[in-house]
Enzyme design. Structure first.
Site, short mmCIF file in Angstrom:
data_model
loop_
_atom_site.label_atom_id
_atom_site.label_comp_id
_atom_site.label_asym_id
_atom_site.label_seq_id
_atom_site.Cartn_x
_atom_site.Cartn_y
_atom_site.Cartn_z
N ASP A 126 -7.92 8.29 -0.74
CA ASP A 126 -8.65 7.29 0.06
C ASP A 126 -8.67 7.68 1.54
O ASP A 126 -9.39 7.07 2.33
CB ASP A 126 -8.00 5.90 -0.07
CG ASP A 126 -8.63 5.05 -1.17
OD1 ASP A 126 -9.52 5.56 -1.87
OD2 ASP A 126 -8.24 3.88 -1.32
N ARG B 263 0.84 -1.20 0.00
CA ARG B 263 0.00 0.00 0.00
C ARG B 263 0.88 1.25 0.00
O ARG B 263 1.93 1.28 0.66
CB ARG B 263 -0.87 -0.02 1.27
CG ARG B 263 -1.90 1.09 1.38
CD ARG B 263 -3.02 0.90 0.41
NE ARG B 263 -4.17 1.75 0.72
CZ ARG B 263 -5.18 1.92 -0.13
NH1 ARG B 263 -5.18 1.34 -1.32
NH2 ARG B 263 -6.21 2.67 0.19
N SER C 6 -7.99 1.05 2.93
CA SER C 6 -8.42 0.45 1.67
C SER C 6 -9.63 -0.45 1.92
O SER C 6 -9.94 -0.79 3.07
CB SER C 6 -7.26 -0.38 1.12
OG SER C 6 -7.67 -1.11 -0.01
N SER C 7 -10.29 -0.84 0.82
CA SER C 7 -11.35 -1.85 0.91
C SER C 7 -10.96 -3.09 0.13
O SER C 7 -11.77 -4.00 -0.04
CB SER C 7 -12.65 -1.31 0.32
OG SER C 7 -13.02 -0.14 0.97
N GLU D 186 -5.91 3.61 -7.82
CA GLU D 186 -7.04 4.26 -7.14
C GLU D 186 -8.13 4.67 -8.13
O GLU D 186 -9.04 3.93 -8.36
CB GLU D 186 -6.60 5.45 -6.30
CG GLU D 186 -7.40 5.64 -5.01
CD GLU D 186 -8.88 5.85 -5.17
OE1 GLU D 186 -9.65 4.96 -4.77
OE2 GLU D 186 -9.31 6.91 -5.65
N GLY E 260 -13.51 -1.96 -7.10
CA GLY E 260 -14.82 -1.37 -6.79
C GLY E 260 -14.83 -0.44 -5.59
O GLY E 260 -15.91 -0.11 -5.08
N GLY E 261 -13.66 -0.02 -5.09
CA GLY E 261 -13.65 0.87 -3.91
C GLY E 261 -14.34 0.18 -2.76
O GLY E 261 -14.24 -1.04 -2.59
N THR F 156 -8.52 0.06 -10.33
CA THR F 156 -8.28 -1.21 -9.62
C THR F 156 -8.55 -2.48 -10.43
O THR F 156 -9.40 -2.51 -11.30
CB THR F 156 -9.09 -1.27 -8.31
OG1 THR F 156 -8.88 -0.07 -7.59
CG2 THR F 156 -8.69 -2.42 -7.41
N THR G 115 -4.02 -1.43 -7.53
CA THR G 115 -4.77 -0.22 -7.88
C THR G 115 -3.92 1.03 -8.04
O THR G 115 -2.91 1.19 -7.34
CB THR G 115 -5.83 0.06 -6.78
OG1 THR G 115 -6.59 1.20 -7.13
CG2 THR G 115 -5.21 0.27 -5.41
O1 DON Z 1 -7.95 0.78 -1.89
C1 DON Z 1 -9.12 0.94 -2.18
O2 DON Z 1 -10.03 0.44 -1.56
C2 DON Z 1 -9.47 1.81 -3.38
N1 DON Z 1 -8.43 2.73 -3.68
C3 DON Z 1 -9.75 0.91 -4.53
C4 DON Z 1 -10.30 1.69 -5.69
C5 DON Z 1 -11.17 0.86 -6.54
O3 DON Z 1 -11.37 -0.31 -6.32
C6 DON Z 1 -11.83 1.51 -7.67
N2 DON Z 1 -12.53 0.51 -8.47
N3 DON Z 1 -13.34 0.40 -9.22
#
Ligand code: DON
Length: 575
Positions: free
Chosen positions: A431, A106, A456-457, A411, A478-479, A391, A409
């Site tokens: 984030d 990360r 993060s997720s 981001e 997918g954040g 991502t 990712t």
């Molecule tokens: O680390 C994370 O959770 C986010 N930066 C991930 C971003 C993400 O998955 C965007 N996707 N569609």
């Protein structure tokens, strides 16, 4: 690793014996593989990346060697999602020892970062201004993380795994439909960064169509240098200088320095492993909220018979309610645990999860959901960080039975939209919570701090069966919706006995906020109405269609791979 792993599994074993409707439980640790005879496979978001991974496995490479190949190709052909200018988390199953390891690449905030870095005139900065500013870029961790994993588990020469990406960068590759679409969509969302325009638009200012042959010699040169000189050229050589120069010369300059680059260290942590009925599920600990979030949802659902409820209105009702409870705790308590106390054990405690499950009503949606009080918690402000679209997730199983489950990712779309030496640099620091405190003045755990990693997720997951044998590896972009995407697919496979591809294709419903985001076009309208009658509210889309689940499972002695039908990925068996 194994030492720590046992502590958690003992802790889960006790409460699991009280779980009903399960077959007799035998082993609660992943076990070494005695005689792997199921071949090898790669599943990723892009067929060129999958092919590169397969090629490296065919040359005798390990899952980690193949991961280097897949990542370096994704950075080229799917630059809107991930790349060497970004960060990643990897779960690794070691077939020989039975250990599950986590690698944390990360990004870290520079030492000059301040809690109010994303505030302007007392208000949070406009999101896209922050994304494209110099403040958004953290020290990229992917290369250092892959190097650490390779030192532990690589079989081929470090440079060899970069060869497929170098060939594509120098000889050319066809622009994918998804990259072309995102390059076209971007101006409808924000003014695209100059490097996105220069790369993906033609001289008449028109977006290049899918299929255009793209070359990226600068990236080829970067990979040759990383292959030849190792990560040092990235963190201490001219690439570090180029990244720092880009960040510091931004119209809103960031503080990222050569010192920050040089001091970056990838880390390993103990994995979070928890039983789910007869399965053992392992995920990523903080600074990701992915492991806690997914294990909480499954741990709450364990108190209900999801198998019998099936893919019914009741089944979805329980899944939605479990999400609401878990997301509220995740938003409130989880951040980088090097900086704040995260009550991880308290959140995953089976009794705590049972008490959360008891808040659910069989026939009605909960009126109000508040954060619980797990053991070890203190009052915290709720973080409202939003969702995005970058991502990638990939899974690799090698011919020894080693498994990589890696989410990676930059981001947001094309990261900070600024390119250095042929790759985009991340905007991962958005984030963090832009607000240091909530409206009552209570500090938010995910506030910006120097040297900290943004929460993060990302949820790279590996699941083992009742005998401790590999069963499923999965993850998604997918954040914050990742947690909902991944748990949905796991329920589909483990509880609803669906074929893997159908489980990935199940409609997405993300119940982090009200109304919940729902993928209307995939969701049965009569079930949606019944859920409405129970008090649930939904909004079409809002990120619900944006999963990119990639997974490999071992079922009836066969490896099965699948790519999310919503994207352009592939799964390929090694011959
Ligand atoms: O680390 C994370 O959770 C986010 N930066 C991930 C971003 C993400 O998955 C965007 N996707 N569609």
């Amino acid at each position: 690793m194994r030492r720590f792993f046992s502590i958690l599994t003992c802790f889960t074993l006790v409460s699991c014996q009280t779980t009903q409707n399960t077959a007799p439980i035998q082993k609660f640790e992943a076990q070494p593989v005695a005689n792997w005879q199921y071949g090898a496979m790669v599943a990723s978001a892009n067929p060129m990346a999958t092919k590169a991974g397969v090629e490296i496995l065919e040359k005798g490479g390990s899952a980690i060697d193949a991961a280097i190949a897949v990542q370096s190709v994704l950075s080229l052909v799917e630059p809107q999602s991930s790349g060497i200018g970004g960060g990643a988390f990897m779960l690794y199953f070691d077939a020989k020892t039975g250990d599950v390891q986590t690698y944390d690449g990360r990004e870290t905030a520079p030492m000059g970062a301040k809690p109010d870095m994303f505030m302007q005139d007392g208000k949070p900065m406009e999101f896209w201004t922050a994304v494209k500013s110099g403040h958004s870029t953290g020290v990229p961790g992917v290369i250092a993380m892959l190097d650490l994993a390779w030192k532990d588990h690589g079989k081929l020469k470090w440079a060899q795994s970069f060869e497929p990406a170098i060939a594509l960068a120098e000889n050319g590759y066809p622009l994918t439909k998804r990259t072309a679409e995102y390059a076209e969509i971007l101006p409808k969302i924000t003014t695209p960064g100059a490097d996105v325009i220069a790369t993906f638009y033609d001289e008449n200012g028109k977006p290049k169509p899918a299929g255009t042959i793209m070359k990226n010699p600068a990236y080829g040169k970067t990979l040759r240098e990383i292959g030849q000189f190792g990560p040092k050229v990235f963190y201490e050589g001219h690439i570090a200088k180029d990244i720092v120069q880009k960040v510091q010369s931004n119209a809103i300059p960031g503080t990222l320095s050569l010192e920050d680059m040089k001091n970056y260290r990838p880390t390993t942590h103990q994995p979070l492993c928890q039983t789910y009925r007869v399965h053992l599920m392992c995920g990523m600990p903080p600074p990701s909220s992915g492991g806690i979030g997914t294990l909480m949802i499954m741990g709450i659902l364990e108190n209900y018979d999801m198998k019998s409820l099936g893919n019914s209105t009741q089944g979805w009702h329980h899944f939605i309610e479990a999400q609401r409870l878990a997301y509220m705790d995740r938003d409130t308590y989880v951040a980088d645990d090097k900086f704040v106390d995260v009550p991880t054990q308290g959140l995953l405690d089976k009794e705590y999860l049972k008490s959360r499950a008891a808040l659910m009503n069989e026939t009605e949606a909960m009126k109000n959901v508040v954060a619980g009080n797990p053991k070890g918690s203190q009052k915290r402000g709720r973080d409202a960080t939003g969702g995005v679209s970058g991502t990638s997730h990939f899974v690799i199983v090698d011919k020894m039975g080693n498994v990589v489950s890696m989410t990676t990712t930059v981001e947001n779309l094309f990261g900070s939209q600024q390119m250095v030496d042929g790759f985009f640099i991340n905007n991962q620091l958005t984030d963090f919570s832009f607000l240091p405190n909530d409206k009552d003045g209570t500090p938010i755990v995910n506030r910006v701090e120097a040297g900290k990693k943004p929460r993060s997720s990302m949820s790279p997951t590996i699941i083992f069966d009742k005998d401790g044998q590999f069963e499923l590896a999965i993850g998604s972009p997918g954040g914050n919706a990742i947690i909902a995407y991944v748990t949905k697919a796991i329920i589909g496979v483990l509880d609803w006995d669906m074929p893997l591809i159908d489980a990935l294709g199940l409609p997405n419903v993300i119940a982090r906020r009200e109304p919940a985001a729902m993928e209307y076009k995939r969701f049965d309208a009569s079930k949606a109405q019944e859920l409405n009658a129970m008090g649930h509210t939904f909004q079409d889309g809002n990120g619900a269609e944006n999963s990119g689940l990639h997974a490999i499972m071992l079922k009836n002695g066969k490896l099965i791979g699948a790519a999310d039908p919503r994207r352009e990925g592939s799964a390929e068996q090694v011959k």
